[in-house]
Design an enzyme around this catalytic site. Sequence first.
Site, PDB file in Angstrom:
ATOM      1  N   LYS A  17       0.738  -0.887   0.459  1.00  0.00           N
ATOM      2  CA  LYS A  17      -0.002  -0.169  -0.207  1.00  0.00           C
ATOM      3  C   LYS A  17       0.797   1.170  -0.014  1.00  0.00           C
ATOM      4  O   LYS A  17       0.889   1.725  -0.846  1.00  0.00           O
ATOM      5  CB  LYS A  17      -0.571  -0.099   1.187  1.00  0.00           C
ATOM      6  CG  LYS A  17      -1.600  -1.269   1.208  1.00  0.00           C
ATOM      7  CD  LYS A  17      -2.104  -0.936   2.356  1.00  0.00           C
ATOM      8  CE  LYS A  17      -1.505  -1.511   4.229  1.00  0.00           C
ATOM      9  NZ  LYS A  17      -1.698  -1.979   4.558  1.00  0.00           N
ATOM     10  N   ARG A  66      -9.012   0.605  10.085  1.00  0.00           N
ATOM     11  CA  ARG A  66      -8.461  -0.665  10.286  1.00  0.00           C
ATOM     12  C   ARG A  66      -9.870  -1.605  11.063  1.00  0.00           C
ATOM     13  O   ARG A  66      -9.597  -2.895  11.532  1.00  0.00           O
ATOM     14  CB  ARG A  66      -7.270  -1.024  10.551  1.00  0.00           C
ATOM     15  CG  ARG A  66      -6.155  -1.335   9.810  1.00  0.00           C
ATOM     16  CD  ARG A  66      -5.017  -0.288  11.148  1.00  0.00           C
ATOM     17  NE  ARG A  66      -3.902  -1.636  11.084  1.00  0.00           N
ATOM     18  CZ  ARG A  66      -2.631  -1.102  10.205  1.00  0.00           C
ATOM     19  NH1 ARG A  66      -2.668   0.228   9.815  1.00  0.00           N
ATOM     20  NH2 ARG A  66      -1.698  -1.887   9.946  1.00  0.00           N
ATOM     21  N   ARG A 116      11.439  -6.550   4.232  1.00  0.00           N
ATOM     22  CA  ARG A 116      10.927  -5.088   4.349  1.00  0.00           C
ATOM     23  C   ARG A 116      12.646  -4.325   5.037  1.00  0.00           C
ATOM     24  O   ARG A 116      13.095  -4.954   6.255  1.00  0.00           O
ATOM     25  CB  ARG A 116      10.218  -4.774   4.811  1.00  0.00           C
ATOM     26  CG  ARG A 116       9.518  -3.215   4.896  1.00  0.00           C
ATOM     27  CD  ARG A 116       8.364  -2.711   4.402  1.00  0.00           C
ATOM     28  NE  ARG A 116       7.564  -2.891   5.919  1.00  0.00           N
ATOM     29  CZ  ARG A 116       6.777  -2.407   6.287  1.00  0.00           C
ATOM     30  NH1 ARG A 116       5.336  -2.073   5.274  1.00  0.00           N
ATOM     31  NH2 ARG A 116       6.052  -3.838   7.277  1.00  0.00           N
ATOM     32  N   ARG A 155      11.974  -2.501  10.376  1.00  0.00           N
ATOM     33  CA  ARG A 155      11.390  -1.870  11.316  1.00  0.00           C
ATOM     34  C   ARG A 155      11.081  -3.317  12.526  1.00  0.00           C
ATOM     35  O   ARG A 155      10.901  -4.921  12.649  1.00  0.00           O
ATOM     36  CB  ARG A 155      10.121  -2.256  10.591  1.00  0.00           C
ATOM     37  CG  ARG A 155       9.728  -0.408  10.589  1.00  0.00           C
ATOM     38  CD  ARG A 155       8.379  -0.672   9.871  1.00  0.00           C
ATOM     39  NE  ARG A 155       7.193  -1.224   9.430  1.00  0.00           N
ATOM     40  CZ  ARG A 155       6.348  -1.051   9.729  1.00  0.00           C
ATOM     41  NH1 ARG A 155       5.432  -0.385   8.306  1.00  0.00           N
ATOM     42  NH2 ARG A 155       4.624  -1.443   9.804  1.00  0.00           N
ATOM     43  N   ARG A 195       0.086  -9.750  13.512  1.00  0.00           N
ATOM     44  CA  ARG A 195      -0.089  -8.378  12.786  1.00  0.00           C
ATOM     45  C   ARG A 195      -1.397  -9.162  11.683  1.00  0.00           C
ATOM     46  O   ARG A 195      -1.685  -8.318  11.264  1.00  0.00           O
ATOM     47  CB  ARG A 195       0.886  -7.691  12.247  1.00  0.00           C
ATOM     48  CG  ARG A 195       1.555  -6.858  13.388  1.00  0.00           C
ATOM     49  CD  ARG A 195       2.437  -6.097  12.389  1.00  0.00           C
ATOM     50  NE  ARG A 195       2.755  -5.206  11.912  1.00  0.00           N
ATOM     51  CZ  ARG A 195       3.202  -4.427  10.303  1.00  0.00           C
ATOM     52  NH1 ARG A 195       4.703  -5.636  10.513  1.00  0.00           N
ATOM     53  NH2 ARG A 195       3.070  -4.482  10.163  1.00  0.00           N
TER      54      ARG A 195
HETATM   55  P1  ADP Z   1       2.200  -2.124   3.621  1.00  0.00           P
HETATM   56  O1  ADP Z   1       2.410   0.086   2.552  1.00  0.00           O
HETATM   57  O2  ADP Z   1       1.144  -2.243   2.886  1.00  0.00           O
HETATM   58  O3  ADP Z   1       2.818  -2.213   3.877  1.00  0.00           O
HETATM   59  P2  ADP Z   1       4.937  -1.637   1.673  1.00  0.00           P
HETATM   60  O4  ADP Z   1       4.193  -0.711   0.005  1.00  0.00           O
HETATM   61  O5  ADP Z   1       5.808  -1.674   2.804  1.00  0.00           O
HETATM   62  O6  ADP Z   1       3.907  -2.231   1.986  1.00  0.00           O
HETATM   63  O7  ADP Z   1       5.629  -2.767   1.026  1.00  0.00           O
HETATM   64  C1  ADP Z   1       6.182  -4.215   1.704  1.00  0.00           C
HETATM   65  C2  ADP Z   1       7.098  -4.646   1.670  1.00  0.00           C
HETATM   66  O8  ADP Z   1       7.495  -5.601  -0.256  1.00  0.00           O
HETATM   67  C3  ADP Z   1       8.883  -3.406   1.333  1.00  0.00           C
HETATM   68  O9  ADP Z   1       9.801  -4.528   1.738  1.00  0.00           O
HETATM   69  C4  ADP Z   1       8.305  -3.172  -0.235  1.00  0.00           C
HETATM   70  O10 ADP Z   1       9.785  -2.939  -0.639  1.00  0.00           O
HETATM   71  C5  ADP Z   1       8.071  -4.350  -1.124  1.00  0.00           C
HETATM   72  N1  ADP Z   1       7.310  -4.915  -2.130  1.00  0.00           N
HETATM   73  C6  ADP Z   1       5.588  -3.519  -2.309  1.00  0.00           C
HETATM   74  N2  ADP Z   1       5.453  -4.087  -3.174  1.00  0.00           N
HETATM   75  C7  ADP Z   1       6.066  -5.324  -4.066  1.00  0.00           C
HETATM   76  C8  ADP Z   1       6.276  -5.737  -5.322  1.00  0.00           C
HETATM   77  N3  ADP Z   1       4.527  -5.138  -6.078  1.00  0.00           N
HETATM   78  N4  ADP Z   1       6.097  -6.587  -5.290  1.00  0.00           N
HETATM   79  C9  ADP Z   1       7.604  -6.899  -4.250  1.00  0.00           C
HETATM   80  N5  ADP Z   1       7.757  -6.616  -3.591  1.00  0.00           N
HETATM   81  C10 ADP Z   1       6.040  -5.666  -3.422  1.00  0.00           C
HETATM   82  P1  AMP Z   2       1.410  -0.058   9.844  1.00  0.00           P
HETATM   83  O1  AMP Z   2       2.288   0.689   8.822  1.00  0.00           O
HETATM   84  O2  AMP Z   2      -0.157   0.467   8.509  1.00  0.00           O
HETATM   85  O3  AMP Z   2       1.391  -2.218   9.599  1.00  0.00           O
HETATM   86  O4  AMP Z   2       0.887   0.568  11.419  1.00  0.00           O
HETATM   87  C1  AMP Z   2       1.777   0.203  12.037  1.00  0.00           C
HETATM   88  C2  AMP Z   2       1.142  -0.749  13.162  1.00  0.00           C
HETATM   89  O5  AMP Z   2       0.236   1.235  13.941  1.00  0.00           O
HETATM   90  C3  AMP Z   2       0.136  -1.364  13.360  1.00  0.00           C
HETATM   91  O6  AMP Z   2       0.548  -2.603  13.979  1.00  0.00           O
HETATM   92  C4  AMP Z   2      -0.634  -0.820  14.588  1.00  0.00           C
HETATM   93  O7  AMP Z   2      -0.185  -0.938  16.036  1.00  0.00           O
HETATM   94  C5  AMP Z   2      -0.677   0.722  13.954  1.00  0.00           C
HETATM   95  N1  AMP Z   2      -1.332   1.054  13.628  1.00  0.00           N
HETATM   96  C6  AMP Z   2      -1.883   1.977  12.461  1.00  0.00           C
HETATM   97  N2  AMP Z   2      -3.286   2.057  11.807  1.00  0.00           N
HETATM   98  C7  AMP Z   2      -3.751   2.303  12.543  1.00  0.00           C
HETATM   99  C8  AMP Z   2      -4.769   1.846  13.062  1.00  0.00           C
HETATM  100  N3  AMP Z   2      -5.842   2.498  11.721  1.00  0.00           N
HETATM  101  N4  AMP Z   2      -6.001   1.599  13.800  1.00  0.00           N
HETATM  102  C9  AMP Z   2      -5.360   1.027  15.047  1.00  0.00           C
HETATM  103  N5  AMP Z   2      -3.694   0.788  15.102  1.00  0.00           N
HETATM  104  C10 AMP Z   2      -2.983   1.396  14.104  1.00  0.00           C
END
Ligand code: ADP
Ligand code: AMP
Length: 208
Positions: free
Chosen positions: A15, A89, A128, A154, A165
Amino acid sequence: MKKTIVFLGPPGAGKGTQAEKLKKAYGFVHISTGDILREAVSKGTQLGKIAKKYMDEGKLLPDDLIIGIIEEKLKELPDANIILDGFPRTVGQAEALDKLLEKLGRKLDAVILFDISDQEVIRRLSGRRIDPKTGKVYHIEFNPPPKDVDVIQREDDKEEVIKKRLSVYHSQTSPLIEYYKNQNKLFVVDASKSPEDVYKEITSVLKL
Ligand code: ADP
Ligand code: AMP
């Protein structure tokens, strides 16, 4: 009217990656609740202190707290086209968002569901890496960082927290699929494809 888009999907679905592309190409403002909370944690604010406990365990923060943060953000950005990433969420957050958008004279244009398997999410999250200086997101296999960039992992991308998660996503967030289907706002994209192909699907759905 200004566009308001929600990106829905499990952690690691891509995302944030796609939101950054749309930000660059079309000037969308990318609001990620996860990014807002991580910033608060790194600054050591009151919010950050509360957030850290939940985030380290992979749990969601209380709805009221998150809704307050989003309300403040949206009020600051009356003229922006917005992508909400990681919010809502829970059904409670989605209901609050509907009310909030109405109050602010906005409407939700579309919800993009990032469809992807748990197995692929685990591969993406465990690989990641983040550049702490710029916030840029990499993947050790799919998008490796340049040699001169010192990346970090992270805390919540460690295996045990990833599992938690994902289970939180399935129990608390996935009911939103039905919620937005019923509003005729849901569009599904195949998030297992390459970043370029996912981007093409999203821009086509959003008619950009
Ligand atoms: P989210 O925001 O949904 O948590 P991220 O955008 O941070 O996900 O992506 C999660 C991981 O996957 C990152 O390390 C990113 O570089 C990688 N990634 C994102 N999109 C793709 C894709 N289409 N194919 C392979 N790897 C991806
Ligand atoms: P994310 O970066 O979106 O994966 O979020 C990381 C963490 O932040 C999650 O695992 C939750 O602990 C917290 N968090 C982010 N967005 C929300 C939300 N909309 N509601 C509750 N907790 C959230």
